[in-house]
Every structure is written in structure tokens, then in C-alpha cells.
Design an enzyme around this catalytic site. Sequence first.
Site, short mmCIF file in Angstrom:
data_model
loop_
_atom_site.label_atom_id
_atom_site.label_comp_id
_atom_site.label_asym_id
_atom_site.label_seq_id
_atom_site.Cartn_x
_atom_site.Cartn_y
_atom_site.Cartn_z
CB CYS A 96 -11.84 17.85 6.91
SG CYS A 96 -12.08 16.98 8.47
N GLY A 97 -12.54 17.70 3.38
CA GLY A 97 -12.67 18.54 2.19
C GLY A 97 -11.37 19.05 1.60
CG HIS A 152 -0.92 16.04 5.58
ND1 HIS A 152 -1.83 15.29 6.28
CD2 HIS A 152 -0.82 15.44 4.38
CE1 HIS A 152 -2.26 14.30 5.53
NE2 HIS A 152 -1.67 14.37 4.37
CB SER A 209 -8.42 11.86 6.04
OG SER A 209 -8.57 11.25 7.24
N GLY A 212 0.95 4.26 0.99
CA GLY A 212 1.24 5.01 2.22
C GLY A 212 2.23 4.27 3.11
CE1 TYR A 255 -3.21 2.94 0.43
CE2 TYR A 255 -1.92 3.49 2.39
CZ TYR A 255 -2.86 3.83 1.43
OH TYR A 255 -3.45 5.08 1.48
CB THR A 285 -9.07 16.10 -2.65
OG1 THR A 285 -8.15 15.34 -1.88
CG2 THR A 285 -8.74 15.95 -4.11
CB SER A 286 -13.65 18.81 -2.59
OG SER A 286 -13.75 18.96 -1.21
NE ARG A 344 -16.26 15.26 8.14
CZ ARG A 344 -17.28 15.04 7.29
NH1 ARG A 344 -18.52 15.03 7.74
NH2 ARG A 344 -17.05 14.82 6.02
#
Length: 632
Positions: free
Chosen positions: A279-280, A254, A277, A228, A226, A282-283, A426
Site C-alpha cells: 500500500c505504499g 508497524h 503491505s 521474518g 527466512y 516504503t515509497s 488501498r
Amino acid sequence: MNPNYEALLKGKMSNQSYNRLTALKNKKVFDFVGEFAEHCNPESIYVADDSAADEQYVRDQALAKGEEHKLNLDGRTIHWDSYGDQARDKVNTRYIVAPENMERMKSLNAVAYDEGYKEIMNIAKGNMKGKDVIVKFFAEGPTDSPFTIPCVQFTDSWYVAHSEAILYRPAYSHFLNMKDEEKDDFFRFIHSAGELDNRGCTVNLDKRRIYMDTQNNIVYSMNDQYAGNSIGLKKHSMRLAINKAGKEGWLCEHMFVMAVVNPDSKRKTYFAGAYPSACGKTSTAMVPGEQVVGDDIAYFRNINGEFRAVNVEQGIFGIIKDVNADDDPVIFENLKKPQELIFSNVLEGPDKNPYWLGMGEETPDSGRNHHADWKKGDKDASGKEVGIAHPNSRYTMRLDYLSNFDKEGFDAKEGVKVEGLLYGGRDSDTTVPVEESPSYASGILLKAATLESETTAATLGAEGVRNASPMANMDFVSYPLGEYTENNLNFVNGMKKAPKVFSTNYFMLSPKGKFMTSKLAKKVWLHWAEGRVYGEYEGLATPTGTIPLYPDLKKLFKKLLNEDFSEADYEYLFTFRCTKWVEKLERTKAFFAKMDTNIPQHIYDAWDKAAAGIKAAKEKYGDEIKPGAFKG
Ligand code: SPV
Ligand code: MN
């Protein structure tokens, strides 16, 4: 060069590979390759340069060795990690540290150097028997730049080498051109997928270990695939870089790096953002109409008094779940093209197309996936039903495929000038959608250090549990949290100007438990922040920062999204919630105290002062303070 390795390496390498290795005139590289050639005992070793022919060789070998399989469009391949190797192994990722450092590293999963080194070297011994190894050179950040960290990867996984060729800038030439005084300073990664089964997956997961030595800048990763866990240049390098940055006074975070583009003036303003992770992150980096420099890891340096950033990577190792035509159009469209893409842990359908969760299309009832040959309803050994793809399944893709890629910013050797930092958590009931900090230091302590991510129905375990995630970086912080926070604070000392710091929260729920804005509302928060960089919007001062005025947001919603934003929603979303905020500060204090017994007192004092300010506001205005109260 250690002469003992000469005959050994000549025996395992072609003349071409041996000549490439010795042409570097780098004793440390030569001895590293020699030591692990002897210790791990691979059948052969290939030394790659930066040529297109070698890139092709790596792709071909990943297929020939069965670690990847061709899909139906040229360039697209699929790879599976073992069923038990679908995410980062936090338990078996450890720092091996000198005895005098054990005490200060104890909350960061440290093991005494001698013990850890012995264990990992025992596991590594002969672990590459019968396998062909590749040695490949990469850079973190642009080459020939103040940011560059050269790296060498020694791996028996051609999937890992292939992924790295997509994700990182090539640097054989950089090593070739190093000055003598630079030849000692690079990161080394030794990786072995170990024995593979007939699906090309690691067998001996009980012997999976990722051991990091930040003193010598070397990481040992054994018996995993994997990314990571296996890819040296990604999270292993990040931990080494965070440690190095701490010693040298710069930052590795990060964070994504992106440019917000003003629709009127077309001015480009760079932001970096940290989001735990889910929590938006990439978007936000991919908001339509803006430009992306990077989506995961950034280095920051003070260059001529400016806060400047580079993307460490040149590709994306992205979560594919929920990438669909509506929510992620740019990426979705690229995943459907005949171009170099590695899909991991998704379903290969009978038509040789890849299928994943939340792709917004009909999916087949059978195929091959991360479990094995699969049909709907199949259960794993523990009786759990296996979905069509793993929730952490991924795609590996070059950034320059994207139409919103900011090539100019990406290539800048001195990085881009960062005007704003975004910290996005979040929570369903505390923080407002966007708020600007009164100062950089306050931003680090009240926005970055307090970041939390709340569990949802989509994650295992209880809902609504808040996990502390300072700077969204806790998994990778490789020296004590107090020192790391101090380094964040001190980094801007002596700069002409520090970036503005903003918090965001896209997840506030209405009293009925519903999200109150569309997914794209983040574009409005970003453009408000962009305007603030130029002093364009007035704001209201709350106890923790500055929030927008309603008329500005109303206009931005209309202009950018053609949406109506009601004053009632504004009032609810931007209400200052005193008790909730004080509780958040208390949780942050407790987390810091748990992680590090030497947090500087001034950090606690800053939180206590903030809490006192909030309590005073509560006395004056009540527990839930509507924005209008801050007008006077
Ligand atoms: C993350 O988990 O933050 C990732 C993917 O970016 S991994 O490579 O697993 O770290
Ligand atoms: Mn990441």
C-alpha cells in the site's frame, strides 16, 4: 548462575567467550545460554561483543558455513532460504499462553502453554547437533534511552546473526553496564535453522515452528531461515513489544518514521505511517526530498507530555521487487555499490551479479536462485514455472548508507516528536487521497481501525477483495484487538498535544480503471498534511474529516512536482462516497467482532455515530458528494 551449566559451557566455549558471558554478571543470561546449550546440544558456542572484529567474524562465518555466498562487488553477498521458506509462516507462528488466557487469545493463533512448550522443546532437542552457535546482544531502539529494549539472540544461523548485525544496534556493552535492577528485563530469542542442505538451506520445514511466550518474553523459532521467521529482533520482538506496551501503556506500531522537509523554511516535521503491505509504505518513507528515520517498526512513548518515536531498527529488510532506477533511485543506487548488503532469494547470474523482478534491466536466462540452479522455463515440483527471483526476495542494508537518512532524528535518545500519523490503505473506490481527522480518537477509530487493503491482479486469488488490516498491524497484535485499540486511544491521555491523524489512499481508480495521479503525488498529500500541522491550509469538513481545497493542491502539484492537477480530477478523487463508506464501517465492525468478543461498546457506538452522520449527509446531498457541497 546455575552451577550445573558451568562445566558444560566451558566445554563448548573458548575462554574468551566464557569470560564475556560471565563478565555480564547476569544470571538470567547465563542460565538462558546454559539451558539451550544443554537442550539443543550445539558443537560450540561463540559469545560476541560489539567489536568490529566480531562483526567481521560473523560475516566470515556466514560465508564459511555456506549460508551466504560472495557476489561480484566487495561486501555484497547472497543468501537463499529454502524454496518453501520464502515468507512468514502464519500457520506455525503461535502464542503459547496460560490456560486462563486461552479464551481471550483464541483468535490470535494461541496454543495452551504446556502443550505448545512441550512441542517446541521436543523439536528443539538436539536440533543444533554438530553446529556452531553464536550468542549476540542487541538493542531495540537506541541504547541508554527510555525506549531501549535489550535483547539476546542464541542462534545456529550465521546469516541470521549477520542480518541482525546490519539491522539492530549492538548492545553487549549495554548488558555489561546494566544496573542490578535492570538485569531481568530483556527479550530472549532462541533460533535454529536446523539441518542444512548443500545450498545452506533449512531441510526440515515440516518441523518449522515459531512459538512466542509473551509472559516470559522469550521466542522459540525452529527450522527456518527466512528473516521474518528467524530473526528474533524483527517480528518476534515486535509481538513481544506490542504485548509489553499494552501492559505498560506505550505503543509499538508497524510504522515508518520520517521527516517532511518544508522546501521554503526547511522546517522538519515528523510523521509516522502505517500501511498494509503493498500500500505504499516504503515509497512514502522514501519520498525524494524528505528524510527517513525508519521504515518498519516504531516505538512511541509519552516523554514530557510529547508523543515521541524511535525507529527500533538501524537497517532495512526491504522488498527488492520493483526496486529500479526510476521508482526507487536512492535504494537502487545503493544496491549497486560495493558495500555490505545481503541479497536474499534473488538470482545470482553467471557474472555473479544479483538480478531480481522489476529491476528495469536485462536479466540473464540462467544462474542460481531460490529454487536451485536455474534456467528460464524451469518448473518446480508442483509444475509451476520458477521466475528469476521470488516476489518476496529482499535486500538487507544499513540505513546510514542512504543519502536521505535523518541521522539526527535516528540518534535522538528521547526520540523525535511526532506531529502527524498517516494511515494508508488501498481501495479503488472509497477513500480520498488525503483527509485529516477531526480528532486523534476519531483518527484511531475511523482511519486506523478501518484500514483495508484490496487485492489486485498481482496477488493470488480474486481481485478486489478487501482485507481488514487495522493499524496495518494485525499479523503482530499479541493481545485482544479491543484492548489494543483502547491502548492506542488512551496513549495520548495527559499529553500536551496529540498528533494530527491523516488517512491516505494512493489507489483510487478513474471510471476507466486507471490511476489518476503520478506515483509521486504522495509528496503533495504529505506536504498538505505538513502544512495542516501549522494551520496553513483551510479545508472542507466531510462526515469523516477535513479534505484539502483545490487551489492549495493545484499550487502544491506545480511547486513540488511541476505537474498540473485538474479541478475535474480533484472533484472525482475527493468525492465523498456515502454508501461505500457505510459499507466499510460495517466490514470493520464485523472484523472486530470476529477477532474479539469484548470490543468496548463505545467503539461500536463511535462507528454507528459516524455511519449515522454519513447517512444524514446522503439524505441532504445524495450518495456521491462532490467537495463543493461541503463549502457552505
Ligand atoms: C513485513 O512483512 O511486514 C516485513 C517483512 O517487514 S517480515 O520480516 O517478513 O515481517
Ligand atoms: Mn514489516
